[in-house]
Write an enzyme that holds these catalytic residues in place. Sequence first.
Site, PDB file in Angstrom:
ATOM      1  CB  SER A   1      -0.907  -0.012   1.233  1.00  0.00           C
ATOM      2  OG  SER A   1      -1.763   1.106   1.235  1.00  0.00           O
TER       3      SER A   1
ATOM      4  CE  LYS B   1      -4.464  -0.543   0.113  1.00  0.00           C
ATOM      5  NZ  LYS B   1      -5.303  -1.134   1.188  1.00  0.00           N
TER       6      LYS B   1
ATOM      7  CG  ASP C   1     -11.341  -2.079   4.627  1.00  0.00           C
ATOM      8  OD1 ASP C   1     -11.601  -2.767   5.629  1.00  0.00           O
ATOM      9  OD2 ASP C   1     -10.296  -1.408   4.533  1.00  0.00           O
TER      10      ASP C   1
ATOM     11  CE  LYS D   1      -4.252   3.282   2.393  1.00  0.00           C
ATOM     12  NZ  LYS D   1      -5.462   2.704   3.019  1.00  0.00           N
TER      13      LYS D   1
ATOM     14  CD  GLU E   1      -9.311  -1.307   0.506  1.00  0.00           C
ATOM     15  OE1 GLU E   1      -9.307  -1.604   1.713  1.00  0.00           O
ATOM     16  OE2 GLU E   1      -8.287  -1.315  -0.212  1.00  0.00           O
TER      17      GLU E   1
ATOM     18  N   GLY F   1      -4.489  -4.874   5.659  1.00  0.00           N
ATOM     19  CA  GLY F   1      -3.517  -4.643   6.714  1.00  0.00           C
ATOM     20  C   GLY F   1      -3.775  -3.333   7.419  1.00  0.00           C
TER      21      GLY F   1
ATOM     22  CE  LYS G   1      -7.901  -2.920   6.222  1.00  0.00           C
ATOM     23  NZ  LYS G   1      -8.086  -1.452   6.270  1.00  0.00           N
TER      24      LYS G   1
ATOM     25  CG  ASP H   1      -8.031   2.029   0.610  1.00  0.00           C
ATOM     26  OD1 ASP H   1      -9.230   2.356   0.682  1.00  0.00           O
ATOM     27  OD2 ASP H   1      -7.385   1.590   1.578  1.00  0.00           O
TER      28      ASP H   1
END
Length: 369
Positions: A135, A161, A239, A163, A214, A291, A263, A189
């Site tokens: 990430s 991934k 998520d 952000k 996400e 994570g 998660k 995400d």
Amino acid sequence: MKLERVEIVHVAIPLVTPFRTSYGTMTTKDTFLLHVVTDTAEGWSEFAADPEPLYCSEFVAGAEIVLRDFLLPRAAALPVLDTAHLAPAMEKTKGHELAKAALETAVLDAELRSYGMPLATYLGAVRERVPAGVSVGIKETIGDLLDDVEGYLGQGYVRIKLKIEPGWDLEPVRAVRERFGAELPLQVDANTAYTLADAEHLRRLDEFGLLLIEEPLAENNLYAHARLQQRLATPVCLDESLHNARDTASAIAMDACRVVNVKPARVGGYLEARRVHDVAHAHGVPVWCGGMLETGIGRAPNLALAALPGCTLPGDTSASSRYFAEDITEPFVLVDGHLPVPRSPGIGVAPLPGALRRFTKERRELYGA
């Protein structure tokens, strides 16, 4: 088993680089470990949230109170302490899934150690190692982002991934695609940063061939996510909105998500996480293990979950060096883009005494001596 002693170990470990999301910027992993001692074995777990209730409503000081005043007295009153009896006892306390996950995981670790059984075997893992994604937080410049992605790919990570947030979405994704090509497994995400009014803007991400987007909208709003999915070709992944297997079944039925990020801490522990996995897998929905910048104590059991058959996408179970110059366990090292699934009894790891001393801020007894 019978509960004898429970200790909380407050740790603070510097991150190798600041990690920025739409919620804010982290420079230190500041949380606590839970150390459970029974008459047959010891167990460890990690509380996954932060000192402030920014990512979720739970936070370090609040979780300690919930554990001390509500969860541990019920665990101590059980004639037999095991996960089968612990779960219904904890249900009497509403919410507080992350605190419950910390206690359940530590008890499960002790229970499995007493049996000599690895968590991976207990959960039903089918892999000896799992592919590792990474990430990448929000950066100051596109150049900084590209440098970071290049570095992670050079280390062998098999999925990236990014952000994103309003103002940092289309251009960074486009830059990564143009630099590293269409074959790179890439996802984004949003950490709930957008609204349904942004649907047309988010639809512009479709051109980049992403694995998923996400949690783009406010958590727990399955209806809005279903409406958004109707307008996107990119699969929506939920998520924060999925608190248990029941939520997962509802989201899949509504077509509010086509991918599931589980998660374990967020859903109350590894037993419920396995049920979330089972529901999604039964419906043909891909799963991956997210994570929360865990130390090795949290990373080890996540790897066991990521080895389940329905976890067909690389997760955020990165190497220890992604976040820490020194971990509190033996480090997890990336080999050919994969991490090994621990095979020792319980979660498979324990804190290294020297590292634990260096990073410990405070220790307190919550129960027992």
